[in-house]
Motif scaffolding. Structure first.
Motif, mmCIF file in Angstrom:
data_model
loop_
_atom_site.group_PDB
_atom_site.id
_atom_site.type_symbol
_atom_site.label_atom_id
_atom_site.label_comp_id
_atom_site.label_asym_id
_atom_site.label_seq_id
_atom_site.Cartn_x
_atom_site.Cartn_y
_atom_site.Cartn_z
ATOM 1 N N LEU A 198 -24.739 -28.235 47.049
ATOM 2 C CA LEU A 198 -24.710 -28.772 48.633
ATOM 3 C C LEU A 198 -24.591 -30.038 48.673
ATOM 4 O O LEU A 198 -25.613 -30.694 48.691
ATOM 5 C CB LEU A 198 -25.319 -27.386 49.147
ATOM 6 C CG LEU A 198 -25.257 -26.379 49.239
ATOM 7 C CD1 LEU A 198 -26.619 -25.546 49.367
ATOM 8 C CD2 LEU A 198 -23.889 -25.775 50.563
ATOM 9 N N GLN A 200 -24.949 -32.616 52.253
ATOM 10 C CA GLN A 200 -25.675 -32.622 52.939
ATOM 11 C C GLN A 200 -25.228 -34.303 53.166
ATOM 12 O O GLN A 200 -25.304 -35.353 52.546
ATOM 13 C CB GLN A 200 -26.718 -32.850 53.580
ATOM 14 C CG GLN A 200 -27.327 -31.269 53.130
ATOM 15 C CD GLN A 200 -27.117 -30.567 54.944
ATOM 16 O OE1 GLN A 200 -26.896 -30.958 55.338
ATOM 17 N NE2 GLN A 200 -27.011 -29.362 54.600
ATOM 18 N N THR A 201 -24.297 -34.235 54.193
ATOM 19 C CA THR A 201 -23.664 -35.985 54.384
ATOM 20 C C THR A 201 -23.926 -35.899 56.004
ATOM 21 O O THR A 201 -24.389 -35.398 57.059
ATOM 22 C CB THR A 201 -22.140 -35.653 54.539
ATOM 23 O OG1 THR A 201 -21.453 -35.412 55.380
ATOM 24 C CG2 THR A 201 -21.780 -35.625 53.138
ATOM 25 N N LYS A 205 -18.386 -34.115 59.411
ATOM 26 C CA LYS A 205 -18.298 -32.814 58.339
ATOM 27 C C LYS A 205 -19.202 -33.042 57.826
ATOM 28 O O LYS A 205 -19.486 -33.475 56.740
ATOM 29 C CB LYS A 205 -16.749 -32.570 57.596
ATOM 30 C CG LYS A 205 -17.639 -31.343 57.108
ATOM 31 C CD LYS A 205 -16.069 -30.956 56.062
ATOM 32 C CE LYS A 205 -16.170 -29.467 55.498
ATOM 33 N NZ LYS A 205 -16.409 -28.187 56.250
ATOM 34 N N ASN A 206 -20.435 -32.512 58.464
ATOM 35 C CA ASN A 206 -21.969 -33.147 57.705
ATOM 36 C C ASN A 206 -22.831 -31.864 56.360
ATOM 37 O O ASN A 206 -23.784 -32.273 56.039
ATOM 38 C CB ASN A 206 -23.454 -32.829 58.561
ATOM 39 C CG ASN A 206 -23.239 -31.111 59.763
ATOM 40 O OD1 ASN A 206 -22.181 -30.043 58.687
ATOM 41 N ND2 ASN A 206 -23.730 -30.728 60.436
ATOM 42 N N GLN A 207 -21.646 -31.032 56.331
ATOM 43 C CA GLN A 207 -21.491 -30.082 54.109
ATOM 44 C C GLN A 207 -20.819 -30.205 53.565
ATOM 45 O O GLN A 207 -19.299 -29.860 54.268
ATOM 46 C CB GLN A 207 -23.029 -29.072 54.817
ATOM 47 C CG GLN A 207 -22.753 -28.360 53.387
ATOM 48 C CD GLN A 207 -23.374 -27.101 53.845
ATOM 49 O OE1 GLN A 207 -23.513 -26.856 54.389
ATOM 50 N NE2 GLN A 207 -24.724 -27.071 53.586
ATOM 51 N N ILE A 209 -18.999 -28.418 50.028
ATOM 52 C CA ILE A 209 -19.560 -27.317 49.314
ATOM 53 C C ILE A 209 -18.638 -28.252 48.026
ATOM 54 O O ILE A 209 -17.296 -27.534 47.874
ATOM 55 C CB ILE A 209 -19.182 -26.174 49.790
ATOM 56 C CG1 ILE A 209 -20.697 -25.978 50.748
ATOM 57 C CG2 ILE A 209 -20.029 -25.323 48.937
ATOM 58 C CD1 ILE A 209 -21.075 -24.404 52.188
#
Lengths: 240, 72
Positions: A198, A200-201, A205-207, A209
Motif C-alpha cells: 500500500l 499512501q501518496t 489518487k491518494n493510494q 495498491i
C-alpha cells in the motif's frame, strides 16, 4: 649505482629514464545492465534496486529489474524504468487448474450415456468448447501479463486492464509518497512470499495498491530508499 | 404436423447455434482489439506472440461459423 625504476616507489622528484605515464582514471563501478548513457543518479538508483532485488531471470518473471525491452506509452523521454512488477506467478494457479479441468470436460461428458447429441452438433460443440477454453485462459494470461506496476526514477505507476476494453492508469511522484506498507496474509502468500503493498501518496489518487506482488518487503525497501533519494534531490530540481 | 414441429425445432437449433458462433466471432474480434490495445500500451518482448495468438483465435472463430453453416 642505478636508481630503482619501479614507478610505484619513485618519489615525485626522482628522475627516471622512462617517462612516467599517468594511469587512466578508474571507470566508475556501475551495474552491467544499466544503460551506458545514464546519469550518475540513475546509476545509483539502479544500484539501489539491484542491491535489494537482484537481477531478473527471465521475461515472464513477476519482477523485472531495469527491463531493457519493457516500455509503456505514458513514459517520458527522460524517464527510466527501475522496476516493473506483475502479480506473483502463484496467482495464476487457479485459472491453470480450471484450464486443465475444462480440457477434460468433453472427454468426461462422452462417458455419460444419457448425453446423446447428433454427431455434427457434437463436433461443433466440442470445437466451440475448446475455443472458449482457449479464450478464457488467454484472457487470464493477458490480465496477469499486462496488469503491471511500474517504478521509474520519477514516479510509481499502476496500469490496470480491468476487463476487455477498460484501462486504468494511476501514478504518483516518488517525492509525494508519504507512507509505504506491505501486507502478507494467508497460507499461500506466506509460503510463496507475495502480498499487497500500500502506497499512501499526497497525489490526487491518494493510494496506490500493488496487489499480490512478490517480495513485498523488498518493494517497500526500494520505495522507501527511492523516496529518500527523491526527497533529497527535490531541492535540486528532482531526479534526472 | 409432428414433422413440421421437428423441422421447426431443427431450424431453431441451427439458427441458435449459428447466432451463438457469430456472437463468439464478435468476441474474437474484441480479443484482438484488446490485445492490440494492451500491446500498444505496454511494449514487451513477447507482444507479437500474443497478437499472433489473438489472430489465431479469431481465425478459428471464423472457421467455427463456417463449420456450423456447413455441418448443421
Amino acid at each position: 649505482m642505478p636508481r630503482i625504476k619501479d614507478v610505484d616507489t619513485v618519489a615525485p622528484d626522482d628522475q627516471t629514464t622512462a617517462p612516467v605515464t599517468p594511469k587512466p582514471p578508474k571507470k566508475p563501478v556501475t551495474t552491467p545492465n544499466a544503460p551506458a548513457d545514464v546519469a550518475p543518479d540513475i546509476a545509483s538508483l539502479s544500484d539501489t534496486v539491484y542491491n535489494i532485488f537482484g537481477h531478473t531471470k527471465h521475461s515472464f518473471s513477476s519482477s523485472l529489474i531495469m527491463p531493457k525491452v519493457f516500455n509503456f506509452t505514458e513514459k517520458d523521454d527522460d524517464e527510466t524504468i527501475l522496476l516493473a512488477l506483475r502479480s506473483h506467478w502463484f496467482t495464476n494457479v487457479p485459472w491453470i487448474i480450471s484450464l486443465i479441468v475444462m480440457l477434460f470436460v468433453p472427454t468426461l461428458i462422452g462417458f455419460v450415456p444419457t448425453f446423446s447429441l447428433a454427431f455434427n452438433l457434437k463436433i461443433i460443440i466440442t470445437f466451440a468448447w475448446y475455443l472458449i477454453t482457449f479464450a478464457y485462459s488467454f484472457e487470464q494470461f493477458l490480465s496477469w501479463y499486462f496488469d503491471v506496476y511500474i517504478v521509474t526514477n520519477h514516479r510509481v505507476i499502476d496500469i490496470d486492464f480491468n476487463n476487455l476494453l477498460d484501462k486504468k492508469f494511476s501514478e504518483a511522484d516518488l517525492a509525494r509518497i508519504q507512507d509505504v506498507t506491505s501486507r502478507v496474509s494467508g497460507v499461500s502468500q506466506t509460503i510463496f512470499n507475495y502480498g499487497t503493498v500500500l502506497i499512501q501518496t499526497a497525489a490526487e489518487k491518494n493510494q496506490i495498491i500493488f496487489d499480490k506482488v512478490p517480495n513485498p518487503e523488498k518493494i517497500v525497501k526500494v520505495l522507501q530508499d527511492l523516496r529518500h533519494i527523491a526527497e533529497k534531490d527535490s531541492t535540486n530540481g528532482g531526479l534526472e | 404436423m409432428l414433422q413440421n414441429i421437428g423441422l421447426y425445432l431443427y431450424l431453431f437449433q441451427k439458427l441458435a447455434v449459428v447466432l451463438g458462433t457469430i456472437l463468439y466471432l464478435v468476441f474474437g474480434v474484441i480479443i484482438v482489439k484488446q490485445t492490440s490495445t494492451m500491446t500498444k500500451n505496454i511494449n514487451d518482448k513477447f507482444n507479437f506472440v500474443l497478437i499472433a495468438f489473438a489472430y489465431l483465435h479469431l481465425a478459428f472463430s471464423v472457421f467455427l461459423v463456417f463449420l456450423t453453416l456447413v455441418m448443421l
